[in-house]
Write a protein that holds these residues in place. Structure first.
Motif, PDB file in Angstrom:
ATOM      1  N   CYS A  59       0.832  -1.208   0.000  1.00 33.95           N
ATOM      2  CA  CYS A  59       0.000   0.000   0.000  1.00 33.95           C
ATOM      3  C   CYS A  59       0.866   1.258   0.000  1.00 33.95           C
ATOM      4  CB  CYS A  59      -0.928   0.003   1.216  1.00 33.95           C
ATOM      5  SG  CYS A  59      -2.276  -1.176   1.079  1.00 33.95           S
ATOM      6  N   ALA A  60       1.976   1.234   0.731  1.00 34.02           N
ATOM      7  CA  ALA A  60       2.848   2.409   0.777  1.00 34.02           C
ATOM      8  C   ALA A  60       3.484   2.680  -0.579  1.00 34.02           C
ATOM      9  CB  ALA A  60       3.926   2.226   1.833  1.00 34.02           C
ATOM     10  N   LEU A  61       3.820   1.636  -1.296  1.00 33.28           N
ATOM     11  CA  LEU A  61       4.393   1.824  -2.627  1.00 33.28           C
ATOM     12  C   LEU A  61       3.365   2.380  -3.614  1.00 33.28           C
ATOM     13  CD1 LEU A  61       6.607  -1.374  -2.918  1.00 33.28           C
ATOM     14  CD2 LEU A  61       7.350   0.984  -2.490  1.00 33.28           C
ATOM     15  N   ARG A  62       2.085   2.183  -3.320  1.00 28.72           N
ATOM     16  CA  ARG A  62       1.031   2.754  -4.151  1.00 28.72           C
ATOM     17  C   ARG A  62       0.618   4.145  -3.672  1.00 28.72           C
ATOM     18  NH1 ARG A  62      -3.930  -0.577  -4.437  1.00 28.72           N
ATOM     19  NH2 ARG A  62      -3.607  -0.618  -2.208  1.00 28.72           N
ATOM     20  N   GLY A  63       1.257   4.651  -2.614  1.00 32.28           N
ATOM     21  CA  GLY A  63       0.973   5.999  -2.144  1.00 32.28           C
ATOM     22  C   GLY A  63      -0.022   6.082  -1.002  1.00 32.28           C
ATOM     23  N   GLN A  64      -0.395   4.952  -0.427  1.00 31.76           N
ATOM     24  CA  GLN A  64      -1.334   4.943   0.700  1.00 31.76           C
ATOM     25  C   GLN A  64      -0.594   4.474   1.939  1.00 31.76           C
ATOM     26  OE1 GLN A  64      -4.174   2.111  -0.594  1.00 31.76           O
ATOM     27  NE2 GLN A  64      -5.144   3.467  -2.073  1.00 31.76           N
ATOM     28  N   ARG A  65      -1.034   4.964   3.077  1.00 32.38           N
ATOM     29  CA  ARG A  65      -0.459   4.500   4.345  1.00 32.38           C
ATOM     30  C   ARG A  65      -1.559   3.796   5.130  1.00 32.38           C
ATOM     31  NH1 ARG A  65       1.425   9.856   4.159  1.00 32.38           N
ATOM     32  NH2 ARG A  65       3.545   9.916   3.403  1.00 32.38           N
ATOM     33  N   THR A  66      -1.385   2.517   5.339  1.00 32.18           N
ATOM     34  CA  THR A  66      -2.367   1.740   6.093  1.00 32.18           C
ATOM     35  C   THR A  66      -1.803   1.448   7.468  1.00 32.18           C
ATOM     36  OG1 THR A  66      -1.500  -0.254   5.084  1.00 32.18           O
ATOM     37  CG2 THR A  66      -3.467   0.679   4.075  1.00 32.18           C
ATOM     38  N   TRP A  67      -2.044   2.358   8.389  1.00 35.59           N
ATOM     39  CA  TRP A  67      -1.550   2.194   9.754  1.00 35.59           C
ATOM     40  C   TRP A  67      -2.207   0.989  10.420  1.00 35.59           C
ATOM     41  CZ3 TRP A  67       2.606   4.655  11.518  1.00 35.59           C
ATOM     42  CH2 TRP A  67       3.013   5.813  10.859  1.00 35.59           C
ATOM     43  N   LYS A  68      -3.392   0.630   9.963  1.00 36.32           N
ATOM     44  CA  LYS A  68      -4.091  -0.517  10.535  1.00 36.32           C
ATOM     45  C   LYS A  68      -3.270  -1.792  10.359  1.00 36.32           C
ATOM     46  CE  LYS A  68      -7.614  -2.051   8.304  1.00 36.32           C
ATOM     47  NZ  LYS A  68      -8.943  -2.244   7.701  1.00 36.32           N
ATOM     48  N   MET A  69      -2.632  -1.948   9.210  1.00 38.08           N
ATOM     49  CA  MET A  69      -1.804  -3.137   8.978  1.00 38.08           C
ATOM     50  C   MET A  69      -0.576  -3.138   9.885  1.00 38.08           C
ATOM     51  SD  MET A  69      -3.044  -5.227   6.851  1.00 38.08           S
ATOM     52  CE  MET A  69      -4.750  -4.941   7.154  1.00 38.08           C
ATOM     53  N   LEU A  70      -0.010  -1.952  10.132  1.00 36.65           N
ATOM     54  CA  LEU A  70       1.144  -1.877  11.033  1.00 36.65           C
ATOM     55  C   LEU A  70       0.736  -2.200  12.462  1.00 36.65           C
ATOM     56  CD1 LEU A  70       3.101   1.218   9.710  1.00 36.65           C
ATOM     57  CD2 LEU A  70       3.465  -1.192   9.247  1.00 36.65           C
ATOM     58  N   THR A  89      -1.705  -4.201  13.275  1.00 36.24           N
ATOM     59  CA  THR A  89      -1.914  -5.653  13.274  1.00 36.24           C
ATOM     60  C   THR A  89      -0.581  -6.388  13.396  1.00 36.24           C
ATOM     61  OG1 THR A  89      -3.876  -5.397  11.896  1.00 36.24           O
ATOM     62  CG2 THR A  89      -2.876  -7.576  11.965  1.00 36.24           C
ATOM     63  N   ALA A  90       0.401  -5.969  12.601  1.00 36.62           N
ATOM     64  CA  ALA A  90       1.717  -6.612  12.666  1.00 36.62           C
ATOM     65  C   ALA A  90       2.358  -6.404  14.034  1.00 36.62           C
ATOM     66  CB  ALA A  90       2.631  -6.064  11.572  1.00 36.62           C
ATOM     67  N   ALA A  91       2.225  -5.204  14.588  1.00 39.12           N
ATOM     68  CA  ALA A  91       2.816  -4.927  15.905  1.00 39.12           C
ATOM     69  C   ALA A  91       2.158  -5.769  16.989  1.00 39.12           C
ATOM     70  CB  ALA A  91       2.683  -3.445  16.233  1.00 39.12           C
ATOM     71  N   SER A  92       0.845  -5.955  16.918  1.00 42.50           N
ATOM     72  CA  SER A  92       0.183  -6.772  17.936  1.00 42.50           C
ATOM     73  C   SER A  92       0.568  -8.242  17.800  1.00 42.50           C
ATOM     74  CB  SER A  92      -1.329  -6.593  17.861  1.00 42.50           C
ATOM     75  OG  SER A  92      -1.815  -7.032  16.621  1.00 42.50           O
ATOM     76  N   LEU A  93       0.739  -8.727  16.572  1.00 49.55           N
ATOM     77  CA  LEU A  93       1.175 -10.118  16.397  1.00 49.55           C
ATOM     78  C   LEU A  93       2.622 -10.310  16.852  1.00 49.55           C
ATOM     79  CD1 LEU A  93      -0.474 -10.895  12.959  1.00 49.55           C
ATOM     80  CD2 LEU A  93      -1.089 -11.874  15.169  1.00 49.55           C
ATOM     81  N   VAL A  94       3.483  -9.332  16.584  1.00 46.45           N
ATOM     82  CA  VAL A  94       4.870  -9.394  17.068  1.00 46.45           C
ATOM     83  C   VAL A  94       4.880  -9.383  18.592  1.00 46.45           C
ATOM     84  CG1 VAL A  94       7.007  -8.058  17.234  1.00 46.45           C
ATOM     85  CG2 VAL A  94       5.986  -8.480  15.011  1.00 46.45           C
ATOM     86  N   ALA A  95       4.038  -8.549  19.191  1.00 43.61           N
ATOM     87  CA  ALA A  95       3.965  -8.503  20.658  1.00 43.61           C
ATOM     88  C   ALA A  95       3.469  -9.835  21.220  1.00 43.61           C
ATOM     89  CB  ALA A  95       3.052  -7.367  21.098  1.00 43.61           C
ATOM     90  N   ALA A  96       2.492 -10.443  20.571  1.00 40.66           N
ATOM     91  CA  ALA A  96       1.990 -11.743  21.032  1.00 40.66           C
ATOM     92  C   ALA A  96       3.066 -12.814  20.924  1.00 40.66           C
ATOM     93  CB  ALA A  96       0.759 -12.140  20.221  1.00 40.66           C
ATOM     94  N   MET A  97       3.821 -12.805  19.819  1.00 42.61           N
ATOM     95  CA  MET A  97       4.906 -13.780  19.670  1.00 42.61           C
ATOM     96  C   MET A  97       5.989 -13.552  20.713  1.00 42.61           C
ATOM     97  SD  MET A  97       5.184 -14.012  15.494  1.00 42.61           S
ATOM     98  CE  MET A  97       6.930 -14.124  15.569  1.00 42.61           C
TER      99      MET A  97
END
Length: 133
Positions: free
Chosen positions: A99-110, A112-120
Protein backbone atom coordinates in the motif's frame (compact mmCIF):
# COMPACT_ATOMS: atom_id res chain seq x y z
CA UNK A 1 -25.95 38.09 32.51
CA UNK A 2 -23.75 36.83 29.66
CA UNK A 3 -23.12 33.14 29.26
CA UNK A 4 -19.59 31.85 28.93
CA UNK A 5 -20.28 30.54 25.42
CA UNK A 6 -21.39 33.99 24.28
CA UNK A 7 -18.44 35.60 26.02
CA UNK A 8 -16.04 33.22 24.31
CA UNK A 9 -17.69 33.79 20.94
CA UNK A 10 -17.42 37.58 21.34
CA UNK A 11 -13.76 37.55 22.36
CA UNK A 12 -11.36 38.39 19.59
CA UNK A 13 -9.31 35.47 18.36
CA UNK A 14 -5.63 35.37 19.04
CA UNK A 15 -3.49 37.10 16.52
CA UNK A 16 -1.49 35.08 14.02
CA UNK A 17 1.77 36.08 15.70
CA UNK A 18 0.81 34.41 19.00
CA UNK A 19 -0.18 31.14 17.37
CA UNK A 20 2.57 31.08 14.78
CA UNK A 21 5.06 28.81 16.67
CA UNK A 22 2.33 26.26 17.37
CA UNK A 23 1.16 26.26 13.80
CA UNK A 24 4.70 25.91 12.50
CA UNK A 25 5.34 22.97 14.85
CA UNK A 26 2.12 21.27 13.73
CA UNK A 27 3.01 21.85 10.09
CA UNK A 28 6.37 20.16 10.62
CA UNK A 29 5.05 17.26 12.73
CA UNK A 30 2.19 16.43 10.38
CA UNK A 31 3.97 17.07 7.11
CA UNK A 32 4.01 14.38 4.45
CA UNK A 33 7.76 13.89 4.85
CA UNK A 34 7.69 13.28 8.62
CA UNK A 35 4.66 11.01 8.34
CA UNK A 36 6.34 9.02 5.58
CA UNK A 37 9.59 8.69 7.57
CA UNK A 38 7.65 7.50 10.64
CA UNK A 39 5.68 5.00 8.55
CA UNK A 40 8.74 3.48 6.86
CA UNK A 41 10.70 3.44 10.13
CA UNK A 42 7.86 1.54 11.78
CA UNK A 43 7.82 -0.98 8.93
CA UNK A 44 11.59 -1.38 9.16
CA UNK A 45 11.60 -1.91 12.95
CA UNK A 46 8.67 -4.33 12.84
CA UNK A 47 10.40 -6.28 10.08
CA UNK A 48 13.59 -6.59 12.15
CA UNK A 49 11.82 -7.65 15.35
CA UNK A 50 9.41 -9.92 13.47
CA UNK A 51 12.28 -11.61 11.62
CA UNK A 52 14.12 -12.20 14.88
CA UNK A 53 11.05 -13.69 16.55
CA UNK A 54 10.22 -15.87 13.56
CA UNK A 55 13.83 -17.10 13.49
CA UNK A 56 13.64 -17.80 17.23
CA UNK A 57 10.34 -19.62 16.71
CA UNK A 58 11.82 -21.80 13.96
CA UNK A 59 15.08 -22.64 15.75
CA UNK A 60 13.62 -23.14 19.25
CA UNK A 61 10.30 -24.93 18.87
CA UNK A 62 8.38 -24.96 22.10
CA UNK A 63 6.48 -27.86 23.55
CA UNK A 64 3.19 -28.54 21.86
CA UNK A 65 0.07 -28.41 23.96
CA UNK A 66 -1.57 -31.72 24.72
CA UNK A 67 -4.58 -32.37 22.52
CA UNK A 68 -7.93 -31.68 24.11
CA UNK A 69 -9.90 -34.64 25.35
CA UNK A 70 -12.76 -34.18 22.92
CA UNK A 71 -15.38 -36.97 23.03
CA UNK A 72 -15.86 -36.76 19.25
CA UNK A 73 -12.13 -36.76 18.53
CA UNK A 74 -12.11 -33.33 16.89
CA UNK A 75 -8.85 -31.54 17.65
CA UNK A 76 -6.94 -28.86 15.84
CA UNK A 77 -3.38 -29.98 15.14
CA UNK A 78 -0.65 -27.69 16.54
CA UNK A 79 1.10 -27.45 13.17
CA UNK A 80 -2.01 -25.66 11.92
CA UNK A 81 -2.28 -23.12 14.76
CA UNK A 82 1.35 -22.25 15.57
CA UNK A 83 2.33 -20.65 12.23
CA UNK A 84 -0.64 -18.24 12.24
CA UNK A 85 1.20 -15.40 14.02
CA UNK A 86 4.34 -15.50 11.82
CA UNK A 87 2.20 -15.71 8.67
CA UNK A 88 0.12 -12.79 9.97
CA UNK A 89 3.22 -10.67 10.61
CA UNK A 90 4.61 -11.32 7.14
CA UNK A 91 1.23 -10.75 5.51
CA UNK A 92 0.48 -7.53 7.41
CA UNK A 93 3.90 -6.02 6.73
CA UNK A 94 3.75 -7.10 3.10
CA UNK A 95 0.35 -5.46 2.68
CA UNK A 96 1.56 -2.28 4.42
CA UNK A 97 4.59 -2.07 2.11
CA UNK A 98 2.46 -2.76 -0.97
CA UNK A 99 0.00 0.00 0.00
CA UNK A 100 2.85 2.41 0.78
CA UNK A 101 4.39 1.82 -2.63
CA UNK A 102 1.03 2.75 -4.15
CA UNK A 103 0.97 6.00 -2.14
CA UNK A 104 -1.33 4.94 0.70
CA UNK A 105 -0.46 4.50 4.35
CA UNK A 106 -2.37 1.74 6.09
CA UNK A 107 -1.55 2.19 9.75
CA UNK A 108 -4.09 -0.52 10.53
CA UNK A 109 -1.80 -3.14 8.98
CA UNK A 110 1.14 -1.88 11.03
CA UNK A 111 -0.93 -2.09 14.21
CA UNK A 112 -1.91 -5.65 13.27
CA UNK A 113 1.72 -6.61 12.67
CA UNK A 114 2.82 -4.93 15.90
CA UNK A 115 0.18 -6.77 17.94
CA UNK A 116 1.18 -10.12 16.40
CA UNK A 117 4.87 -9.39 17.07
CA UNK A 118 3.96 -8.50 20.66
CA UNK A 119 1.99 -11.74 21.03
CA UNK A 120 4.91 -13.78 19.67
CA UNK A 121 7.33 -11.97 21.96
CA UNK A 122 5.15 -12.49 25.03
CA UNK A 123 4.72 -16.17 24.28
CA UNK A 124 8.49 -16.62 23.97
CA UNK A 125 9.11 -14.72 27.19
CA UNK A 126 6.59 -16.89 29.00
CA UNK A 127 8.17 -19.99 27.51
CA UNK A 128 11.62 -18.90 28.71
CA UNK A 129 10.60 -17.85 32.22
CA UNK A 130 8.14 -20.66 32.88
CA UNK A 131 10.33 -23.45 31.51
CA UNK A 132 11.17 -26.14 34.04
CA UNK A 133 14.67 -25.76 35.38
Amino acid sequence: MVSSATKMANEPEQTGEERQPDVQLQDVLFSALVTSVCYWTTIFLLAIVGTYLIDWWLTHPGPYAAPANDPWGITTPPWLILPLAPIGVVGSLGHAVWCALRGQRTWKMLITAASLVAAMGCSKLLEIYLAPM
